[in-house]
Design a protein around this motif. Structure first.
Motif, PDB file in Angstrom:
ATOM      1  N   ILE A  39       0.833  -1.201   0.000  1.00 48.07           N
ATOM      2  CA  ILE A  39       0.000   0.000   0.000  1.00 48.07           C
ATOM      3  C   ILE A  39       0.870   1.254   0.000  1.00 48.07           C
ATOM      4  N   ALA A  40       1.946   1.233   0.772  1.00 48.16           N
ATOM      5  CA  ALA A  40       2.849   2.384   0.813  1.00 48.16           C
ATOM      6  C   ALA A  40       3.493   2.630  -0.548  1.00 48.16           C
ATOM      7  N   ALA A  43       0.871   4.036  -2.858  1.00 47.15           N
ATOM      8  CA  ALA A  43       0.578   5.429  -2.532  1.00 47.15           C
ATOM      9  C   ALA A  43       1.664   6.356  -3.073  1.00 47.15           C
ATOM     10  N   GLN A  44       2.910   5.907  -3.047  1.00 45.16           N
ATOM     11  CA  GLN A  44       4.006   6.718  -3.570  1.00 45.16           C
ATOM     12  C   GLN A  44       3.900   6.904  -5.079  1.00 45.16           C
ATOM     13  N   ALA A  45       3.243   5.956  -5.754  1.00 49.67           N
ATOM     14  CA  ALA A  45       3.114   6.029  -7.207  1.00 49.67           C
ATOM     15  C   ALA A  45       2.038   7.016  -7.643  1.00 49.67           C
ATOM     16  N   THR A  50      -3.824  13.278  -5.965  1.00 50.24           N
ATOM     17  CA  THR A  50      -4.534  12.031  -5.681  1.00 50.24           C
ATOM     18  C   THR A  50      -4.119  11.485  -4.324  1.00 50.24           C
ATOM     19  N   GLN A  51      -2.838  11.576  -4.042  1.00 50.24           N
ATOM     20  CA  GLN A  51      -2.338  11.103  -2.753  1.00 50.24           C
ATOM     21  C   GLN A  51      -2.954  11.909  -1.601  1.00 50.24           C
ATOM     22  N   ARG A  52      -3.025  13.198  -1.760  1.00 49.68           N
ATOM     23  CA  ARG A  52      -3.621  14.066  -0.738  1.00 49.68           C
ATOM     24  C   ARG A  52      -5.096  13.702  -0.541  1.00 49.68           C
ATOM     25  N   ALA A  53      -5.807  13.503  -1.639  1.00 54.12           N
ATOM     26  CA  ALA A  53      -7.232  13.140  -1.549  1.00 54.12           C
ATOM     27  C   ALA A  53      -7.397  11.783  -0.855  1.00 54.12           C
TER      28      ALA A  53
END
Length: 90
Positions: A39-40, A43-45, A50-53
């Motif tokens: 998941i980490a 999320a980095q990708a 999108t990551q903030r949302a």
């Protein structure tokens, strides 16, 4: 001997109930760690917006809380396994 905490007979390679429970729990914890790492990486990708949302969602907050609980669970599993081992040694 018909002790509820063991299922091992003399000379047998069968694990005790405690060892089996510990092995199962360790496998589940390891799987959870691997999923968390995945998941980490995923999320980095994501792009920054999108990551903030994603991190603003209740699902992300639940994920983080679950990870925090698992940090203490590992220690509790070790303590439990030790208690069970002591109980079977008596």
């Amino acid at each position: 001997m018909n002790d509820a905490n063991t299922n091992q007979t003399d000379g047998s390679d069968d694990p005790t109930t405690t060892e089996l429970a510990h092995s199962i729990i360790e496998s589940l914890l390891e799987h959870t760690r691997v999923v968390s790492d995945l998941i980490a990486v995923m999320a980095q990708a994501l792009d920054e917006d999108t990551q903030r949302a994603l991190t603003q969602t209740s699902q992300w907050q639940a994920y983080l809380e679950s990870r925090r609980r698992l940090e203490t669970t590992r220690g509790e599993v070790e303590k439990f396994a030790g208690l069970m081992k002591d109980a079977t040694a008596d």
